[in-house]
Design a protein around this motif. Structure first.
Motif, PDB file in Angstrom:
ATOM      1  N   LYS A 210     -59.174  11.387 -89.726  1.00  0.00           N
ATOM      2  CA  LYS A 210     -58.182  12.010 -90.435  1.00  0.00           C
ATOM      3  C   LYS A 210     -57.919  13.402 -90.004  1.00  0.00           C
ATOM      4  O   LYS A 210     -58.801  13.904 -89.276  1.00  0.00           O
ATOM      5  N   PRO A 211     -56.763  14.078 -90.219  1.00  0.00           N
ATOM      6  CA  PRO A 211     -56.426  15.405 -89.915  1.00  0.00           C
ATOM      7  C   PRO A 211     -57.436  16.305 -90.717  1.00  0.00           C
ATOM      8  O   PRO A 211     -57.711  15.930 -91.998  1.00  0.00           O
ATOM      9  N   VAL A 212     -57.769  17.430 -90.258  1.00  0.00           N
ATOM     10  CA  VAL A 212     -58.657  18.385 -91.026  1.00  0.00           C
ATOM     11  C   VAL A 212     -57.870  19.040 -92.160  1.00  0.00           C
ATOM     12  O   VAL A 212     -56.758  19.384 -91.919  1.00  0.00           O
ATOM     13  N   SER A 213     -58.501  19.129 -93.464  1.00  0.00           N
ATOM     14  CA  SER A 213     -57.718  19.467 -94.593  1.00  0.00           C
ATOM     15  C   SER A 213     -58.794  20.274 -95.444  1.00  0.00           C
ATOM     16  O   SER A 213     -59.721  20.298 -95.349  1.00  0.00           O
TER      17      SER A 213
ATOM     18  N   GLY B 181     -54.597  22.845-106.211  1.00  0.00           N
ATOM     19  CA  GLY B 181     -55.596  21.844-106.515  1.00  0.00           C
ATOM     20  C   GLY B 181     -55.497  20.887-105.394  1.00  0.00           C
ATOM     21  O   GLY B 181     -56.128  19.717-105.604  1.00  0.00           O
ATOM     22  N   LEU B 182     -54.437  20.815-104.553  1.00  0.00           N
ATOM     23  CA  LEU B 182     -53.914  19.760-103.566  1.00  0.00           C
ATOM     24  C   LEU B 182     -54.606  19.635-102.358  1.00  0.00           C
ATOM     25  O   LEU B 182     -54.754  20.917-101.947  1.00  0.00           O
ATOM     26  N   SER B 183     -54.993  18.913-101.845  1.00  0.00           N
ATOM     27  CA  SER B 183     -55.485  18.832-100.302  1.00  0.00           C
ATOM     28  C   SER B 183     -54.209  18.973 -99.460  1.00  0.00           C
ATOM     29  O   SER B 183     -53.406  18.378 -99.496  1.00  0.00           O
ATOM     30  N   GLU B 184     -54.506  20.212 -98.458  1.00  0.00           N
ATOM     31  CA  GLU B 184     -53.163  20.314 -97.639  1.00  0.00           C
ATOM     32  C   GLU B 184     -53.894  20.410 -96.078  1.00  0.00           C
ATOM     33  O   GLU B 184     -55.030  21.049 -95.721  1.00  0.00           O
ATOM     34  N   PRO B 185     -53.258  19.778 -95.121  1.00  0.00           N
ATOM     35  CA  PRO B 185     -53.818  19.918 -93.820  1.00  0.00           C
ATOM     36  C   PRO B 185     -53.966  21.401 -93.144  1.00  0.00           C
ATOM     37  O   PRO B 185     -53.185  21.948 -93.502  1.00  0.00           O
ATOM     38  N   CYS B 186     -54.880  21.465 -92.507  1.00  0.00           N
ATOM     39  CA  CYS B 186     -55.162  22.550 -91.711  1.00  0.00           C
ATOM     40  C   CYS B 186     -54.451  22.640 -90.330  1.00  0.00           C
ATOM     41  O   CYS B 186     -54.648  21.571 -89.619  1.00  0.00           O
ATOM     42  N   LYS B 187     -53.519  23.614 -90.211  1.00  0.00           N
ATOM     43  CA  LYS B 187     -52.824  23.699 -88.761  1.00  0.00           C
ATOM     44  C   LYS B 187     -53.561  23.623 -87.637  1.00  0.00           C
ATOM     45  O   LYS B 187     -54.407  24.829 -87.793  1.00  0.00           O
ATOM     46  N   ASP B 188     -53.269  23.544 -86.459  1.00  0.00           N
ATOM     47  CA  ASP B 188     -54.389  23.517 -85.270  1.00  0.00           C
ATOM     48  C   ASP B 188     -55.698  23.207 -85.295  1.00  0.00           C
ATOM     49  O   ASP B 188     -56.163  23.849 -84.580  1.00  0.00           O
ATOM     50  N   PHE B 189     -56.025  22.193 -86.164  1.00  0.00           N
ATOM     51  CA  PHE B 189     -57.572  21.838 -86.246  1.00  0.00           C
ATOM     52  C   PHE B 189     -57.553  20.676 -85.771  1.00  0.00           C
ATOM     53  O   PHE B 189     -58.789  20.119 -85.349  1.00  0.00           O
ATOM     54  N   GLY B 190     -56.450  19.726 -85.557  1.00  0.00           N
ATOM     55  CA  GLY B 190     -56.618  18.351 -85.331  1.00  0.00           C
ATOM     56  C   GLY B 190     -57.421  17.491 -86.407  1.00  0.00           C
ATOM     57  O   GLY B 190     -57.138  17.665 -87.364  1.00  0.00           O
ATOM     58  N   THR B 191     -58.181  16.407 -85.593  1.00  0.00           N
ATOM     59  CA  THR B 191     -58.796  15.579 -86.616  1.00  0.00           C
ATOM     60  C   THR B 191     -60.005  16.271 -87.152  1.00  0.00           C
ATOM     61  O   THR B 191     -60.614  17.159 -86.471  1.00  0.00           O
TER      62      THR B 191
END
Length: 90
Positions: free
Chosen positions: A39-42, A49-59
Motif C-alpha cells: 500500500k502507499p504510505v499514508s 481523522g482520515l488517512s491520507e496518502p503521503c506524496k513522494d513516499f511510494g509504498t
C-alpha cells in the motif's frame, strides 16, 4: 526528512489478540503485513481523522527500506565517531 508511518485499522477478531498464536492466525497476520507493504504510505490527518496518502513516499515497503538505510548509515557514523569503537580492526 519528514517521515510518514504505516497507518491502517484493518485488524479485527482473532487478528488483534496477542493470545491467539495458532498457525491459521499467524498466517493471516503474515498476509495482512504483506498487503500493508504494497500500500502507499499514508498518515492520519489530525483535523479530519482520515488517512491520507503521503506524496513522494511510494509504498510502505519502499519507505521502510529507505528508513532502514538511514538508520544503518547513522549507526555507521556513530560507530566511526565513538570513542568506544576499536577503529583499528575495521
Amino acid at each position: 526528512m519528514n517521515w510518514c508511518f504505516v497507518e491502517d485499522d484493518i485488524l479485527s477478531g482473532t487478528e488483534v489478540s496477542v493470545d491467539i498464536s495458532t498457525k491459521a492466525n499467524l498466517d493471516k497476520l503474515v498476509k495482512i503485513g504483506e498487503n500493508l507493504l504494497k500500500k502507499p504510505v499514508s498518515r492520519v490527518n489530525l483535523e479530519t481523522g482520515l488517512s491520507e496518502p503521503c506524496k513522494d513516499f511510494g509504498t510502505n515497503e519502499e519507505a521502510l527500506k529507505k528508513y532502514a538505510k538511514l538508520l544503518s548509515d547513522e549507526m555507521k557514523v556513530r560507530q566511526l565517531t565513538s570513542p568506544h569503537t576499536n577503529k583499528s580492526s575495521k
